[in-house]
Design a protein around this motif. Structure first.
Motif, short mmCIF file in Angstrom:
data_model
loop_
_atom_site.label_atom_id
_atom_site.label_comp_id
_atom_site.label_asym_id
_atom_site.label_seq_id
_atom_site.Cartn_x
_atom_site.Cartn_y
_atom_site.Cartn_z
N ASP A 184 14.57 -7.40 -12.41
CA ASP A 184 14.84 -7.66 -10.99
C ASP A 184 14.02 -8.83 -10.46
OD1 ASP A 184 16.60 -5.32 -10.38
OD2 ASP A 184 14.83 -4.24 -11.06
N ILE A 185 12.76 -8.93 -10.90
CA ILE A 185 11.85 -9.99 -10.45
C ILE A 185 11.18 -10.57 -11.68
CG2 ILE A 185 9.87 -10.57 -8.99
CD1 ILE A 185 10.45 -7.72 -7.64
N LEU A 186 11.26 -11.87 -11.86
CA LEU A 186 10.57 -12.54 -12.95
C LEU A 186 9.49 -13.42 -12.35
CD1 LEU A 186 10.26 -13.52 -15.93
CD2 LEU A 186 11.94 -15.30 -15.38
N VAL A 187 8.25 -13.21 -12.78
CA VAL A 187 7.15 -14.07 -12.35
C VAL A 187 6.62 -14.80 -13.57
CG1 VAL A 187 4.97 -14.20 -11.11
CG2 VAL A 187 6.57 -12.36 -10.57
N THR A 188 6.66 -16.11 -13.53
CA THR A 188 6.24 -16.93 -14.66
C THR A 188 5.41 -18.09 -14.14
OG1 THR A 188 7.04 -18.07 -16.66
CG2 THR A 188 8.38 -18.31 -14.64
N ASP B 204 0.84 -1.19 0.00
CA ASP B 204 0.00 0.00 0.00
C ASP B 204 0.88 1.25 0.00
OD1 ASP B 204 -2.21 -1.64 0.10
OD2 ASP B 204 -2.63 -1.31 2.23
N GLY B 205 0.50 2.22 -0.82
CA GLY B 205 1.26 3.46 -0.89
C GLY B 205 2.36 3.47 -1.93
N ASP B 206 2.61 2.36 -2.60
CA ASP B 206 3.68 2.30 -3.60
C ASP B 206 3.35 3.16 -4.83
OD1 ASP B 206 5.38 0.67 -2.23
OD2 ASP B 206 4.96 -1.15 -3.39
N ILE B 207 4.43 3.59 -5.49
CA ILE B 207 4.32 4.27 -6.78
C ILE B 207 4.67 3.25 -7.85
CG2 ILE B 207 5.17 6.16 -8.22
CD1 ILE B 207 6.06 7.54 -5.60
N LEU B 208 3.73 2.98 -8.74
CA LEU B 208 3.88 1.92 -9.73
C LEU B 208 3.75 2.46 -11.14
CD1 LEU B 208 1.36 -0.68 -8.21
CD2 LEU B 208 3.81 -0.51 -7.72
N PHE B 209 4.54 1.93 -12.06
CA PHE B 209 4.22 2.04 -13.47
C PHE B 209 3.73 0.67 -13.93
CE2 PHE B 209 5.30 1.22 -17.94
CZ PHE B 209 4.49 2.19 -18.52
N ALA C 64 14.59 2.25 -17.44
CA ALA C 64 15.55 3.31 -17.14
C ALA C 64 15.16 4.13 -15.91
CB ALA C 64 15.68 4.24 -18.35
N THR C 65 13.86 4.24 -15.61
CA THR C 65 13.42 5.18 -14.57
C THR C 65 12.96 4.51 -13.28
OG1 THR C 65 11.18 5.22 -15.51
CG2 THR C 65 12.73 6.90 -16.29
N SER C 66 12.68 3.23 -13.30
CA SER C 66 12.10 2.56 -12.13
C SER C 66 13.20 2.02 -11.21
CB SER C 66 11.20 1.41 -12.57
OG SER C 66 10.18 1.89 -13.42
N GLN C 67 12.90 2.04 -9.90
CA GLN C 67 13.85 1.48 -8.95
C GLN C 67 14.00 -0.03 -9.14
OE1 GLN C 67 12.91 2.61 -4.90
NE2 GLN C 67 12.63 4.76 -5.45
N ARG C 68 12.87 -0.71 -9.39
CA ARG C 68 12.89 -2.16 -9.63
C ARG C 68 11.90 -2.48 -10.74
NH1 ARG C 68 11.94 -5.84 -4.64
NH2 ARG C 68 13.53 -7.16 -5.56
N VAL C 69 12.16 -3.57 -11.44
CA VAL C 69 11.27 -4.01 -12.52
C VAL C 69 10.81 -5.43 -12.25
CG1 VAL C 69 11.08 -4.60 -14.95
CG2 VAL C 69 12.27 -2.51 -14.26
N LEU C 70 9.50 -5.62 -12.26
CA LEU C 70 8.90 -6.96 -12.20
C LEU C 70 8.37 -7.29 -13.57
CD1 LEU C 70 6.55 -8.43 -9.49
CD2 LEU C 70 5.96 -8.62 -11.91
N LEU D 146 8.31 0.65 -8.48
CA LEU D 146 8.27 -0.64 -9.17
C LEU D 146 7.58 -0.47 -10.51
CD1 LEU D 146 8.73 -3.79 -8.91
CD2 LEU D 146 6.35 -3.90 -8.11
N ALA D 147 8.17 -1.01 -11.56
CA ALA D 147 7.50 -1.11 -12.86
C ALA D 147 7.03 -2.54 -13.04
CB ALA D 147 8.44 -0.73 -13.99
#
Length: 251
Positions: free
Chosen positions: A227-231, A92-97, A198-204, A168-169
């Motif tokens: 950074d995180i792969l979900v499959t 909760d409260g995260d900034i997401l793309f 390029a702009t996100s702290q982490r990428v899922l 997080l993207a």
């Protein structure tokens, strides 16, 4: 002398420029034997990158993505499992793309119980799922709408999205290739992905098993940028090694 991977990349580059070439012509241009070229072409053909035709070769036609509603139904169960697992990485409260891919749309739907999210997106579907609920803030990129994607990905939209720095993207992808990296079929969506990396702290990255081994029209990022792969299925050894740096979740 080119390394094998570099030689294969050079073959693909020349085929993109000229459409079709003879095996002898490729051998001459690269300064290697016909047999060396045939060996590389066998590898590229196995990967679905090229098609060989009686002494000549051309690029294989790329898989074409259809309208969003149809693609939402493809591998739907796997995408829903991926979406549920992905929500564990959102607080909760995260900034997401969140991009406009179908798996990302399922993630947006699964985030319906989260609160006070700041959501940046170029997708109307994501906006409809998360806008106006639970104290969320929504920033929707504008510009010219692509009706097949129900999304905005032209230069205006890209410039808008590039102004944010999400925690997080959450991204989808058209194709995951062991050597050529992450690939897509739509120039605007590929550009959006590059901005997010390029702009996100982490990428899922959410990618079902059908995306692995495919070859897209354009590159978006190296596998190392995830950074995180979900499959939805365990990775083959080559992909497990390629994603060894990342947190891998099998939903």
């Amino acid at each position: 002398m080119l390394r094998r991977h570099d030689r294969q990349q050079e073959i693909v580059t020349k085929l993109r420029a000229k459409g079709m070439l003879s095996v002898m012509g490729l051998a001459e241009e690269l300064g290697v034997s016909d047999e060396t070229i045939r060996r590389e072409l066998r590898v590229l053909e196995t990967e679905g990158v090229v098609v060989r035709l009686h002494g000549a070769v051309r690029l294989a036609p790329p898989a074409i993505e259809g309208p969003l509603d149809r693609r939402m139904q493809e591998h739907a169960e796997a995408k829903m499992r991926i979406a549920t697992a992905a929500t564990a990485y959102v607080s909760d409260g995260d900034i997401l793309f969140i991009d406009s891919g179908t798996t990302s749309c399922y993630v947006a739907r699964a985030l319906g119980n989260h609160n006070s999210l700041t959501v940046i997106t170029n997708s109307l579907t994501v906006a409809e799922e998360l806008g106006g609920i639970n104290g969320n803030q929504l920033f929707l990129a504008g510009g010219q709408m692509d009706y097949n994607y129900r999304a905005f990905s032209d230069r205006t939209a890209q410039e808008f999205v590039a102004g944010f720095t999400p925690h997080l993207a959450i991204l989808s992808v058209g194709a995951v290739h062991a050597e050529h990296g992450l690939m897509d079929f739509h120039a605007g969506e590929a550009a959006m992905s590059r901005i997010a990396y390029a702009t996100s702290q982490r990428v899922l990255l959410g990618a079902d098993a059908s995306k692995f081994g495919r070859f897209g029209m354009m590159s978006t990022a190296a596998l190392s940028e995830v950074d995180i792969l979900v499959t939805d299925q365990p990775l083959d050894p080559d992909y497990a090694a390629a994603f060894a740096h990342a947190e891998v979740v099998v939903a």
